[in-house]
Design a protein around this motif. Structure first.
Motif, mmCIF file in Angstrom:
data_model
loop_
_atom_site.group_PDB
_atom_site.id
_atom_site.type_symbol
_atom_site.label_atom_id
_atom_site.label_comp_id
_atom_site.label_asym_id
_atom_site.label_seq_id
_atom_site.Cartn_x
_atom_site.Cartn_y
_atom_site.Cartn_z
ATOM 1 N N THR A 1 0.698 -1.035 -0.110
ATOM 2 C CA THR A 1 0.009 -0.113 0.144
ATOM 3 C C THR A 1 0.971 1.092 -0.086
ATOM 4 N N LEU A 2 0.236 2.437 -0.263
ATOM 5 C CA LEU A 2 1.017 3.523 -0.303
ATOM 6 C C LEU A 2 1.675 3.988 1.117
ATOM 7 N N PRO A 3 1.121 3.851 1.928
ATOM 8 C CA PRO A 3 1.771 4.095 3.575
ATOM 9 C C PRO A 3 2.863 3.295 3.599
ATOM 10 N N LYS A 4 2.906 1.876 3.306
ATOM 11 C CA LYS A 4 4.033 1.003 3.395
ATOM 12 C C LYS A 4 5.179 1.327 2.395
ATOM 13 N N LYS A 5 4.873 1.992 1.254
ATOM 14 C CA LYS A 5 5.796 2.242 0.099
ATOM 15 C C LYS A 5 6.401 3.648 0.660
ATOM 16 N N LEU A 6 5.747 4.676 1.379
ATOM 17 C CA LEU A 6 6.127 5.694 1.866
ATOM 18 C C LEU A 6 7.152 5.451 2.914
ATOM 19 N N GLN A 7 6.776 4.395 3.848
ATOM 20 C CA GLN A 7 7.611 4.187 4.875
ATOM 21 C C GLN A 7 9.165 3.750 4.470
ATOM 22 N N ALA A 8 9.073 2.711 3.443
ATOM 23 C CA ALA A 8 10.157 2.308 2.930
ATOM 24 C C ALA A 8 10.959 3.252 2.145
ATOM 25 N N ILE A 9 10.359 4.133 1.509
ATOM 26 C CA ILE A 9 11.182 5.103 0.816
ATOM 27 C C ILE A 9 11.849 6.050 1.857
ATOM 28 N N SER A 10 11.163 6.513 2.749
ATOM 29 C CA SER A 10 11.936 7.108 4.056
ATOM 30 C C SER A 10 12.819 6.454 4.541
ATOM 31 N N ALA A 11 12.611 5.245 5.056
ATOM 32 C CA ALA A 11 13.764 4.455 5.617
ATOM 33 C C ALA A 11 14.788 4.185 4.842
ATOM 34 N N ILE B 1 -2.515 11.687 2.579
ATOM 35 C CA ILE B 1 -1.200 11.491 2.200
ATOM 36 C C ILE B 1 -0.076 12.517 2.609
ATOM 37 N N ARG B 2 -0.395 13.740 2.472
ATOM 38 C CA ARG B 2 0.360 14.710 2.841
ATOM 39 C C ARG B 2 0.790 14.618 4.247
ATOM 40 N N GLY B 3 -0.295 14.251 5.270
ATOM 41 C CA GLY B 3 0.065 13.966 6.635
ATOM 42 C C GLY B 3 1.090 12.831 6.846
ATOM 43 N N ILE B 4 0.658 11.851 6.111
ATOM 44 C CA ILE B 4 1.709 10.866 6.206
ATOM 45 C C ILE B 4 3.083 11.123 5.814
ATOM 46 N N CYS B 5 3.193 11.688 4.701
ATOM 47 C CA CYS B 5 4.632 11.976 4.105
ATOM 48 C C CYS B 5 5.232 12.937 5.366
ATOM 49 N N ASP B 6 4.604 14.017 5.973
ATOM 50 C CA ASP B 6 5.007 14.791 6.905
ATOM 51 C C ASP B 6 5.661 13.879 8.032
ATOM 52 N N THR B 7 4.770 13.020 8.642
ATOM 53 C CA THR B 7 4.998 11.938 9.673
ATOM 54 C C THR B 7 6.551 11.096 9.172
ATOM 55 N N GLN B 8 6.742 10.722 7.721
ATOM 56 C CA GLN B 8 7.864 10.130 7.531
ATOM 57 C C GLN B 8 8.930 11.073 6.922
ATOM 58 N N GLY B 9 8.768 12.330 7.182
ATOM 59 C CA GLY B 9 9.716 13.420 6.954
ATOM 60 C C GLY B 9 10.163 13.342 5.357
ATOM 61 N N LEU B 10 8.992 13.111 4.776
ATOM 62 C CA LEU B 10 9.098 13.111 3.177
ATOM 63 C C LEU B 10 8.322 14.659 2.512
ATOM 64 N N GLU B 11 8.977 15.241 1.703
ATOM 65 C CA GLU B 11 8.426 16.135 0.975
ATOM 66 C C GLU B 11 7.764 15.635 -0.389
ATOM 67 N N ILE B 12 6.749 16.232 -0.855
ATOM 68 C CA ILE B 12 6.074 15.789 -2.166
ATOM 69 C C ILE B 12 6.696 16.753 -3.073
ATOM 70 N N LEU B 13 7.469 16.111 -3.987
ATOM 71 C CA LEU B 13 8.395 17.268 -4.836
ATOM 72 C C LEU B 13 7.469 17.421 -5.927
ATOM 73 N N GLN C 1 9.239 -10.257 -8.129
ATOM 74 C CA GLN C 1 8.807 -10.095 -6.777
ATOM 75 C C GLN C 1 9.822 -9.338 -5.844
ATOM 76 N N TYR C 2 9.693 -8.579 -4.928
ATOM 77 C CA TYR C 2 10.619 -8.116 -3.919
ATOM 78 C C TYR C 2 9.942 -7.614 -2.795
ATOM 79 N N GLU C 3 10.730 -7.273 -1.702
ATOM 80 C CA GLU C 3 10.308 -6.698 -0.418
ATOM 81 C C GLU C 3 10.402 -5.159 -0.838
ATOM 82 N N LEU C 4 9.775 -4.431 -0.113
ATOM 83 C CA LEU C 4 9.705 -2.948 -0.277
ATOM 84 C C LEU C 4 10.948 -2.274 0.123
ATOM 85 N N ASP C 5 11.218 -2.719 1.296
ATOM 86 C CA ASP C 5 12.606 -1.961 2.196
ATOM 87 C C ASP C 5 13.795 -2.388 1.409
ATOM 88 N N GLU C 6 13.887 -3.616 0.763
ATOM 89 C CA GLU C 6 14.747 -4.175 -0.128
ATOM 90 C C GLU C 6 15.046 -3.284 -1.428
#
Length: 350
Positions: free
Chosen positions: A29-39, A79-91, A326-331
């Motif tokens: 899901t998008l929240p999981k993707k955002l978490q992986a991108i931030s991490a 989504i903006r709030g989730i990005c803020d929590t993850q420290g991500l700007e929406i470019l 197939q792959y894991e998001l964090d990977e």
């Protein structure tokens, strides 16, 4: 004499990752993707409209249409709030396509401007100031080849965005009907002549329009010898470095391409998509992941303009056969970080 690209000048280039470029399962899901991108250490995302529509459908527990802007605006705020929590700007918001060139008075032109107004509302809610516009791939018999008509439409869109202090990042798509090369986008940008109109350059689009061809056995444009092809492409990259001002490049999107194991058909598919478009949708891995495009050379050419702003990784990796992987998001996000580090290392000349 070209100045060497110093590693110290490359070390602070900000990085983004396109939300549409990661995820291979329904539970990605998008929240999981955002978490992986931030991490993985990215600072921003390109937010794709399909991700907003998918998120909105989950959020509201019912299907949300791509033109139901009230729901999409509310989803964008979340989504903006989730990005803020993850420290991500929406470019930026992407991909806004098939906008320019429709006949005046046509339903298609009305729809294009209706979409523009809806997307601007979403940009406001998401807190981003940039809209990516891909050069239209609508059929020539529908939009014609009159560049002035394209320019006039894009001027109007730029003016609509300027009312909100938003920017337009125009990208040459290598399967576009009227602007497949960086020179086309550059020429259009000069004619549009708006302070908020710049370029979204892309390693795949640049090499994919002037050097590679997924419909040939070699994977290269075969109307020239390989020596002539490489010479012509090198000249084009040198011209890019000397021609395009660094501050008119809003971002550089980065991906490689697989050479199809079997050349793609030269014909359009049932949806009307040209072969380079099909290639773009499924055969674009990260750099250093078995692709064959001259990604380093294109990146160096852009850097030689003096550009040191956003590198954004936009990949569509369905495997070397284009049938999915197939792959894991964090990977996967970690691979992107490693590819960025390697790309900067390969571009540095000191």
């Amino acid at each position: 004499m070209t100045m060497a690209l110093k590693s110290s000048s490359l070390s602070k280039i900000p990085t983004a990752f396109a939300s549409c470029s990661i995820g291979c399962r329904d539970d990605h899901t998008l929240p999981k993707k955002l978490q992986a991108i931030s991490a993985a250490g990215f600072s921003a995302i390109e937010l794709s409209m399909p991700d907003i529509v998918s998120f909105a459908s989950t959020y509201f527990h019912q299907p949300v249409a791509s033109d139901h802007y009230d729901s999409l605006v509310e989803a964008a705020r979340v989504i903006r709030g989730i990005c803020d929590t993850q420290g991500l700007e929406i470019l930026m918001l992407q991909p806004f396509s098939n906008f320019e060139g429709w006949q005046h008075g046509s339903d298609e032109r009305k729809d294009a401007f209706d979409r523009a107004r809806g997307w601007i509302r979403i940009m406001e809610a998401a807190g981003t100031d940039m809209l990516q516009v891909g050069s239209s791939d609508s059929p020539e018999d529908q939009i014609g080849t009159d560049r002035q008509r394209m320019v006039t439409d894009l001027q109007q869109l730029a003016d609509m965005l300027l009312e909100h202090t938003f920017r337009l990042a125009y990208e040459n798509w290598c399967w576009s009907t009227h602007a497949p090369k960086w020179r086309d986008a550059w020429d259009i940008m000069r004619q549009v002549d708006r302070p908020n109109f710049g370029l979204c350059l892309d390693t795949f689009q640049t090499a994919g329009s002037e050097w590679a061809d997924p419909t040939t056995e070699s994977g290269l444009i075969d109307s020239l010898s390989e020596v002539e092809l490489n010479q012509r492409f090198q000249t084009s990259l040198e011209d890019l470095s000397k021609t395009v001002p660094k501050d008119r490049i809003y971002l550089l999107q980065i991906s490689d391409a697989y050479k199809p194991k079997q050349p793609l058909s030269k014909e359009t598919d049932d949806s009307g998509l040209r072969p380079r478009g099909r290639w773009s949708h499924d055969f674009r891995p990260l750099p250093f992941h078995d692709g064959y495009l001259p990604v380093i050379e294109v990146t160096k050419a852009v850097l030689r303009t003096g550009f040191r702003s956003w590198f954004s990784y936009e990949v569509f990796d369905a495997g070397a056969d284009g049938k999915g992987r197939q792959y894991e998001l964090d990977e996967f996000a970690k691979w992107a970080t490693e590819a960025h580090t390697q790309l900067l290392k390969e571009c540095a000349e000191d």
